[in-house]
Design a protein around this motif. Structure first.
Motif, PDB file in Angstrom:
ATOM      1  N   ILE A 169     -33.271   3.741 -11.666  1.00  0.00           N
ATOM      2  CA  ILE A 169     -32.549   3.545 -12.935  1.00  0.00           C
ATOM      3  C   ILE A 169     -31.169   2.927 -12.710  1.00  0.00           C
ATOM      4  CG2 ILE A 169     -33.771   5.496 -13.982  1.00  0.00           C
ATOM      5  CD1 ILE A 169     -31.066   7.012 -13.930  1.00  0.00           C
ATOM      6  N   ALA A 170     -30.716   2.847 -11.468  1.00  0.00           N
ATOM      7  CA  ALA A 170     -29.376   2.319 -11.196  1.00  0.00           C
ATOM      8  C   ALA A 170     -29.327   0.808 -11.402  1.00  0.00           C
ATOM      9  CB  ALA A 170     -28.953   2.661  -9.766  1.00  0.00           C
ATOM     10  N   ASP A 171     -28.163   0.350 -11.790  1.00  0.00           N
ATOM     11  CA  ASP A 171     -27.914  -1.083 -11.933  1.00  0.00           C
ATOM     12  C   ASP A 171     -27.326  -1.680 -10.660  1.00  0.00           C
ATOM     13  OD1 ASP A 171     -28.462  -1.410 -14.910  1.00  0.00           O
ATOM     14  OD2 ASP A 171     -26.952   0.184 -14.940  1.00  0.00           O
ATOM     15  N   VAL A 172     -26.682  -0.849  -9.853  1.00  0.00           N
ATOM     16  CA  VAL A 172     -26.059  -1.325  -8.619  1.00  0.00           C
ATOM     17  C   VAL A 172     -26.146  -0.234  -7.563  1.00  0.00           C
ATOM     18  CG1 VAL A 172     -23.753  -0.557  -9.379  1.00  0.00           C
ATOM     19  CG2 VAL A 172     -23.963  -2.336  -7.610  1.00  0.00           C
ATOM     20  N   TYR A 173     -26.423  -0.663  -6.318  1.00  0.00           N
ATOM     21  CA  TYR A 173     -26.559   0.255  -5.191  1.00  0.00           C
ATOM     22  C   TYR A 173     -25.542  -0.097  -4.111  1.00  0.00           C
ATOM     23  CZ  TYR A 173     -31.168   1.310  -7.206  1.00  0.00           C
ATOM     24  OH  TYR A 173     -32.196   1.681  -8.039  1.00  0.00           O
ATOM     25  N   THR A 174     -24.861   0.922  -3.593  1.00  0.00           N
ATOM     26  CA  THR A 174     -24.100   0.738  -2.359  1.00  0.00           C
ATOM     27  C   THR A 174     -25.063   1.066  -1.225  1.00  0.00           C
ATOM     28  OG1 THR A 174     -21.985   1.336  -3.354  1.00  0.00           O
ATOM     29  CG2 THR A 174     -22.152   1.497  -0.968  1.00  0.00           C
ATOM     30  N   LEU A 175     -25.356   0.077  -0.404  1.00  0.00           N
ATOM     31  CA  LEU A 175     -26.420   0.191   0.595  1.00  0.00           C
ATOM     32  C   LEU A 175     -25.868  -0.019   1.999  1.00  0.00           C
ATOM     33  CD1 LEU A 175     -29.988  -1.037   0.410  1.00  0.00           C
ATOM     34  CD2 LEU A 175     -28.579  -2.052   2.202  1.00  0.00           C
ATOM     35  N   PHE A 176     -26.401   0.746   2.939  1.00  0.00           N
ATOM     36  CA  PHE A 176     -25.965   0.660   4.331  1.00  0.00           C
ATOM     37  C   PHE A 176     -27.121   0.169   5.189  1.00  0.00           C
ATOM     38  CE2 PHE A 176     -23.386   3.619   2.054  1.00  0.00           C
ATOM     39  CZ  PHE A 176     -22.100   3.373   2.511  1.00  0.00           C
ATOM     40  N   ALA A 177     -26.829  -0.841   6.019  1.00  0.00           N
ATOM     41  CA  ALA A 177     -27.879  -1.450   6.833  1.00  0.00           C
ATOM     42  C   ALA A 177     -27.299  -1.862   8.184  1.00  0.00           C
ATOM     43  CB  ALA A 177     -28.483  -2.656   6.118  1.00  0.00           C
ATOM     44  N   ARG A 178     -28.200  -2.024   9.147  1.00  0.00           N
ATOM     45  CA  ARG A 178     -27.790  -2.369  10.515  1.00  0.00           C
ATOM     46  C   ARG A 178     -27.581  -3.875  10.637  1.00  0.00           C
ATOM     47  NH1 ARG A 178     -27.099   0.324  14.617  1.00  0.00           N
ATOM     48  NH2 ARG A 178     -28.031   2.181  13.658  1.00  0.00           N
ATOM     49  N   THR A 179     -26.354  -4.248  11.009  1.00  0.00           N
ATOM     50  CA  THR A 179     -26.015  -5.653  11.226  1.00  0.00           C
ATOM     51  C   THR A 179     -25.852  -5.979  12.703  1.00  0.00           C
ATOM     52  OG1 THR A 179     -23.733  -5.005  10.669  1.00  0.00           O
ATOM     53  CG2 THR A 179     -25.003  -6.144   8.968  1.00  0.00           C
ATOM     54  N   GLY A 180     -25.872  -4.962  13.571  1.00  0.00           N
ATOM     55  CA  GLY A 180     -26.009  -5.170  15.006  1.00  0.00           C
ATOM     56  C   GLY A 180     -24.754  -5.465  15.791  1.00  0.00           C
ATOM     57  N   GLU A 181     -23.579  -5.092  15.279  1.00  0.00           N
ATOM     58  CA  GLU A 181     -22.350  -5.330  16.045  1.00  0.00           C
ATOM     59  C   GLU A 181     -22.248  -4.432  17.280  1.00  0.00           C
ATOM     60  OE1 GLU A 181     -22.094  -7.149  12.325  1.00  0.00           O
ATOM     61  OE2 GLU A 181     -22.471  -5.031  12.760  1.00  0.00           O
ATOM     62  N   GLY A 182     -23.008  -3.371  17.284  1.00  0.00           N
ATOM     63  CA  GLY A 182     -22.995  -2.446  18.413  1.00  0.00           C
ATOM     64  C   GLY A 182     -24.112  -1.436  18.230  1.00  0.00           C
ATOM     65  N   PRO A 183     -24.294  -0.545  19.205  1.00  0.00           N
ATOM     66  CA  PRO A 183     -25.353   0.455  19.091  1.00  0.00           C
ATOM     67  C   PRO A 183     -24.965   1.567  18.125  1.00  0.00           C
ATOM     68  CG  PRO A 183     -24.091   0.809  21.095  1.00  0.00           C
ATOM     69  CD  PRO A 183     -23.571  -0.453  20.491  1.00  0.00           C
ATOM     70  N   GLY A 184     -25.978   2.250  17.606  1.00  0.00           N
ATOM     71  CA  GLY A 184     -25.728   3.425  16.782  1.00  0.00           C
ATOM     72  C   GLY A 184     -24.824   3.151  15.603  1.00  0.00           C
ATOM     73  N   ALA A 185     -23.824   4.014  15.452  1.00  0.00           N
ATOM     74  CA  ALA A 185     -22.935   3.946  14.303  1.00  0.00           C
ATOM     75  C   ALA A 185     -22.114   2.659  14.263  1.00  0.00           C
ATOM     76  CB  ALA A 185     -21.997   5.155  14.313  1.00  0.00           C
ATOM     77  N   LYS A 186     -21.918   2.028  15.408  1.00  0.00           N
ATOM     78  CA  LYS A 186     -21.067   0.838  15.459  1.00  0.00           C
ATOM     79  C   LYS A 186     -21.719  -0.391  14.850  1.00  0.00           C
ATOM     80  CE  LYS A 186     -18.732   2.423  19.666  1.00  0.00           C
ATOM     81  NZ  LYS A 186     -18.438   2.127  21.089  1.00  0.00           N
ATOM     82  N   GLY A 187     -23.020  -0.330  14.595  1.00  0.00           N
ATOM     83  CA  GLY A 187     -23.721  -1.519  14.120  1.00  0.00           C
ATOM     84  C   GLY A 187     -24.122  -1.494  12.672  1.00  0.00           C
ATOM     85  N   LEU A 188     -23.505  -0.610  11.854  1.00  0.00           N
ATOM     86  CA  LEU A 188     -23.856  -0.497  10.439  1.00  0.00           C
ATOM     87  C   LEU A 188     -22.801  -1.161   9.554  1.00  0.00           C
ATOM     88  CD1 LEU A 188     -25.024   3.234  10.301  1.00  0.00           C
ATOM     89  CD2 LEU A 188     -26.459   1.192  10.449  1.00  0.00           C
ATOM     90  N   SER A 189     -23.260  -1.728   8.461  1.00  0.00           N
ATOM     91  CA  SER A 189     -22.352  -2.335   7.487  1.00  0.00           C
ATOM     92  C   SER A 189     -22.762  -1.894   6.088  1.00  0.00           C
ATOM     93  CB  SER A 189     -22.387  -3.865   7.581  1.00  0.00           C
ATOM     94  OG  SER A 189     -21.949  -4.296   8.867  1.00  0.00           O
ATOM     95  N   ALA A 190     -21.834  -2.039   5.146  1.00  0.00           N
ATOM     96  CA  ALA A 190     -22.060  -1.609   3.766  1.00  0.00           C
ATOM     97  C   ALA A 190     -22.138  -2.822   2.851  1.00  0.00           C
ATOM     98  CB  ALA A 190     -20.931  -0.689   3.308  1.00  0.00           C
ATOM     99  N   PHE A 191     -23.017  -2.742   1.844  1.00  0.00           N
ATOM    100  CA  PHE A 191     -23.243  -3.867   0.940  1.00  0.00           C
ATOM    101  C   PHE A 191     -23.375  -3.391  -0.503  1.00  0.00           C
ATOM    102  CE2 PHE A 191     -25.023  -4.971   5.052  1.00  0.00           C
ATOM    103  CZ  PHE A 191     -24.532  -6.253   5.274  1.00  0.00           C
ATOM    104  N   ILE A 192     -23.048  -4.294  -1.425  1.00  0.00           N
ATOM    105  CA  ILE A 192     -23.301  -4.083  -2.851  1.00  0.00           C
ATOM    106  C   ILE A 192     -24.588  -4.817  -3.198  1.00  0.00           C
ATOM    107  CG2 ILE A 192     -22.449  -4.455  -5.188  1.00  0.00           C
ATOM    108  CD1 ILE A 192     -19.608  -4.520  -4.004  1.00  0.00           C
TER     109      ILE A 192
END
Length: 386
Positions: free
Chosen positions: A164-187
């Protein structure tokens, strides 16, 4: 009548006391009139009502302003005391756009915050994946840069407002580093090609929840919040703020349960005297009142600390969430017990609260995870003081 003396504690200013009183009056008049038989429709109606009433304005902070966590907590506590779905609707407007409020650029804030703060758009926070709930660093969903676009592939699940949402804040792996270092946030706006809702999940206290699938779903590079590899920090910072508000919602449920229990034991007659005259019943009421006040102290300490300028309130928020949600479960259980058979009858408020509270001990950091957080924070403070 729920206790209001806590509003005189030094955590609050006059504006907070005014807000609490005004919202309580508004909720008493407005929330009860919304039909809950269709969960999706009810949530849409509640978001619209919160926007029209001006309450959704508190869910986000545009450039130059800051989120007032005490206000967020007071709003969630008050709404939860009146209606669990109303609390949910408000909470997700804040959590869903928290990353935009705290880390979004002016263009991102200008595009989305006026819509979500006015109730014209519904927001969601897409973090959890099938194999990574509390272990956010283990996320596998990918966002691959292709020219001036990112291509999303993967799944998110247990997403509140999913579908039902019109917009999502989404987190995905962009690969800058392993584990937590490789995640980014998107609209990510709803309805994009390659973005589908593959399952609607049903739970004991009805909420709109869904599993989302992204297959070669393209978004502009400008949809990234913050910079590449900053997603984990952004997610944890957002949860750091809003975790205290989960505790506040649990507190609201507990206050309502205590009120319902007091009404029951003072009106129910046993052998010609009120149920309250039994010493064991008085003991239950005393324990409930103690848990409510102790939870309130932890909730508003965390909120006041954040509003006073603390960069992070990881320990304080974790303590507030752990104690408030776990003890609210106990307070509500006692209220059910004091209602006897009526306590488990569908349509009774304490039965509704019994179903409402359980999820709060799981989402935004399960109780056992909070214990780990508290222990590590405590050890770090001890070692840092040597």
């Amino acid at each position: 009548m729920a206790d209001r003396t806590f509003l005189n504690w030094p955590f609050f200013e006059d504006r907070h006391r005014t807000l609490a009183a005004d919202l309580d009056a508004w909720a008493a008049e407005t929330v009860s009139g919304i039909d809950h038989s269709d969960t999706d429709a009810a949530c849409r109606a509640l978001v619209a009502a919160l926007g029209k009433g001006g309450w959704a304005q508190h869910s986000g902070a545009p450039a130059g302003e800051t989120l007032d966590v005490r206000s967020l907590c007071l709003i969630r506590e008050t709404l939860a005391r009146h209606d669990g779905l109303a609390d949910f609707a408000f909470a997700m407007q804040g959590l869903g756009t928290g990353a935009i409020s705290l880390f979004g650029n002016e263009a991102q804030q200008a595009e989305w915050l006026p819509l979500t703060r006015s109730g014209q758009a519904i927001s969601a926070f897409a973090l959890t994946e099938p194999q990574s709930g509390s272990d956010v660093a283990n996320s596998t969903m990918t966002a691959t840069l292709d020219g001036d676009e990112y291509v999303l592939n993967g799944e998110k699940t247990w997403i509140s407002n999913g579908g039902i949402a019109d917009v999502y804040t989404l987190f995905a792996r962009t690969g800058e580093g392993p584990g937590a270092k490789g995640l980014s946030a998107f609209i990510v706006p709803a309805g994009l090609p390659g973005f589908e809702v593959v399952e609607r999940q049903q739970v004991i206290a009805p909420h709109p929840l869904a599993t989302l699938r992204f297959t070669e779903c393209r978004i502009p590079a400008s949809a990234m919040i913050g910079g590449p590899g900053q997603g984990f920090r952004i997610a944890m910072s957002v949860l750091d703020v809003f975790r205290s508000t989960v505790a506040a919602a649990a507190l609201g449920f507990a206050r309502r349960a205590l009120d319902e229990a007091l009404s029951r034991v003072t009106s129910r007659q046993v052998q010609g005297a009120p149920l309250f005259d039994l010493q064991m019943v008085q003991g239950h009421i005393a324990d409930m009142a103690l848990d409510v006040d102790a939870a309130a102290l932890l909730v508003y300490r965390a909120a006041w600390t954040k509003d006073s300028g603390a960069a992070r309130v990881t320990r304080e928020a974790a303590m507030a969430k752990l104690f408030s949600t776990d003890q609210a479960q106990q307070v509500i259980d006692k209220a059910v017990q004091l209602h006897g058979g009526d306590g488990v009858r569908h349509g009774q408020k304490v039965e509704e609260l019994y179903r409402d509270i359980r999820a709060l001990r799981i989402y935004e950091g399960a109780s056992d995870v909070q214990r780990v957080v508290i222990a590590r924070q405590t050890l770090g403070a001890f070692e840092g003081g040597k």
